[in-house]
Design a protein around this motif. Structure first.
Motif, mmCIF file in Angstrom:
data_model
loop_
_atom_site.group_PDB
_atom_site.id
_atom_site.type_symbol
_atom_site.label_atom_id
_atom_site.label_comp_id
_atom_site.label_asym_id
_atom_site.label_seq_id
_atom_site.Cartn_x
_atom_site.Cartn_y
_atom_site.Cartn_z
ATOM 1 N N GLU A 131 0.845 -1.190 0.000
ATOM 2 C CA GLU A 131 0.000 0.000 0.000
ATOM 3 C C GLU A 131 0.882 1.242 0.000
ATOM 4 O O GLU A 131 1.853 1.317 0.764
ATOM 5 C CB GLU A 131 -0.872 -0.017 1.260
ATOM 6 N N VAL A 132 0.567 2.195 -0.879
ATOM 7 C CA VAL A 132 1.322 3.446 -0.946
ATOM 8 C C VAL A 132 0.367 4.635 -0.865
ATOM 9 O O VAL A 132 -0.784 4.554 -1.301
ATOM 10 C CB VAL A 132 2.191 3.557 -2.216
ATOM 11 N N ARG A 133 0.880 5.697 -0.293
ATOM 12 C CA ARG A 133 0.169 6.974 -0.211
ATOM 13 C C ARG A 133 1.193 8.080 -0.421
ATOM 14 O O ARG A 133 2.271 8.040 0.139
ATOM 15 C CB ARG A 133 -0.466 7.171 1.164
ATOM 16 N N PHE A 134 0.820 9.034 -1.236
ATOM 17 C CA PHE A 134 1.653 10.220 -1.375
ATOM 18 C C PHE A 134 0.769 11.372 -1.814
ATOM 19 O O PHE A 134 -0.367 11.165 -2.236
ATOM 20 C CB PHE A 134 2.829 9.997 -2.335
ATOM 21 N N ALA A 135 1.285 12.581 -1.683
ATOM 22 C CA ALA A 135 0.490 13.773 -1.966
ATOM 23 C C ALA A 135 1.184 14.634 -3.008
ATOM 24 O O ALA A 135 2.339 14.409 -3.358
ATOM 25 C CB ALA A 135 0.267 14.572 -0.681
ATOM 26 N N GLY A 136 0.459 15.626 -3.472
ATOM 27 C CA GLY A 136 1.006 16.559 -4.434
ATOM 28 C C GLY A 136 0.132 17.793 -4.548
ATOM 29 O O GLY A 136 -0.928 17.882 -3.921
ATOM 30 N N THR A 137 0.594 18.717 -5.355
ATOM 31 C CA THR A 137 -0.121 19.970 -5.577
ATOM 32 C C THR A 137 -0.238 20.209 -7.078
ATOM 33 O O THR A 137 0.736 20.049 -7.813
ATOM 34 C CB THR A 137 0.635 21.147 -4.924
ATOM 35 N N ASP A 138 -1.437 20.543 -7.501
ATOM 36 C CA ASP A 138 -1.717 20.848 -8.904
ATOM 37 C C ASP A 138 -2.021 22.323 -9.077
ATOM 38 O O ASP A 138 -2.660 22.933 -8.213
ATOM 39 C CB ASP A 138 -2.983 20.111 -9.383
ATOM 40 N N ILE A 139 -1.599 22.862 -10.203
ATOM 41 C CA ILE A 139 -2.062 24.160 -10.686
ATOM 42 C C ILE A 139 -2.449 23.937 -12.142
ATOM 43 O O ILE A 139 -1.667 23.374 -12.915
ATOM 44 C CB ILE A 139 -0.984 25.253 -10.592
ATOM 45 N N LEU A 140 -3.656 24.327 -12.494
ATOM 46 C CA LEU A 140 -4.126 24.203 -13.876
ATOM 47 C C LEU A 140 -4.640 25.551 -14.354
ATOM 48 O O LEU A 140 -5.229 26.307 -13.581
ATOM 49 C CB LEU A 140 -5.241 23.168 -13.982
ATOM 50 N N ARG A 141 -4.392 25.836 -15.644
ATOM 51 C CA ARG A 141 -4.897 27.064 -16.254
ATOM 52 C C ARG A 141 -6.066 26.708 -17.151
ATOM 53 O O ARG A 141 -5.971 25.820 -17.988
ATOM 54 C CB ARG A 141 -3.815 27.774 -17.072
ATOM 55 N N SER A 142 -7.160 27.423 -16.954
ATOM 56 C CA SER A 142 -8.353 27.217 -17.776
ATOM 57 C C SER A 142 -8.300 28.089 -19.021
ATOM 58 O O SER A 142 -7.768 29.202 -18.994
ATOM 59 C CB SER A 142 -9.617 27.593 -16.996
ATOM 60 N N SER A 143 -8.884 27.553 -20.073
ATOM 61 C CA SER A 143 -9.107 28.315 -21.299
ATOM 62 C C SER A 143 -10.505 27.927 -21.764
ATOM 63 O O SER A 143 -10.730 26.783 -22.171
ATOM 64 C CB SER A 143 -8.058 27.960 -22.356
ATOM 65 N N GLY A 144 -11.437 28.855 -21.654
ATOM 66 C CA GLY A 144 -12.826 28.533 -21.955
ATOM 67 C C GLY A 144 -13.348 27.538 -20.934
ATOM 68 O O GLY A 144 -13.189 27.736 -19.736
ATOM 69 N N ASP A 145 -13.902 26.440 -21.412
ATOM 70 C CA ASP A 145 -14.484 25.452 -20.502
ATOM 71 C C ASP A 145 -13.599 24.215 -20.331
ATOM 72 O O ASP A 145 -14.075 23.148 -19.958
ATOM 73 C CB ASP A 145 -15.877 25.036 -20.983
#
Length: 147
Positions: A110-124
């Motif tokens: 069993e593994v667990r890890f975390a992270g951080t996302d940044i996403l840029r939207s364009s329209g929908d």
């Protein structure tokens, strides 16, 4: 608008990362632009920007999840929207199935890890994606470099 972006991010993290086959292909086409690009450090030195569009997203998810079963993803912080950007902290959970070069962990670990996302939207849809994850923690859990 912010609520739409938050809902889209939730679909991305909670549905796309646990989908497979045609369902993943359909979600990727709905969630990202044709020129979608992933900005991500890669251990193999390849440019993550070589593959674009929905294919980039499905490739990332398939490659990442091919090593695990019983995958779940949970949002821990956010999503937070500022203009055309959305950010969130997430946690991944799964069971290792084997196949990672150098890993000494037994299948079923069993593994667990975390992270951080940044996403840029364009329209929908999302047009760009930056991800930072606890890759060293994952490698330690899999015993990479410890054998």
């Amino acid at each position: 608008m912010a609520d739409d972006v938050k809902a889209r991010y939730r679909r991305y993290l909670e549905q796309a990362w646990t989908a497979d086959g045609e369902r993943l292909d359909a979600l990727a086409a709905e969630l990202v632009t044709p020129d979608f690009v992933i900005h991500q450090a890669r251990s193999d030195g390849a440019s993550a920007e070589q593959v674009r569009g929905p294919a980039a997203l499905t490739k990332l998810i398939r490659e990442s999840c091919s090593l695990f079963r019983d995958v779940s993803t949970v949002i821990e912080v956010g999503p937070i929207v500022d203009g055309d950007l959305v950010a969130a902290r997430w946690r991944f959970h799964g069971r290792y199935v084997g196949g990672m070069p150098g890993a000494t962990a037994e299948p079923g670990t069993e593994v667990r890890f975390a992270g951080t996302d940044i996403l840029r939207s364009s329209g929908d849809r999302f047009a760009e994606y930056w991800v930072v994850s606890e890759g060293l923690s994952l490698m330690a859990q899999l015993g990479v470099g410890q054998g």
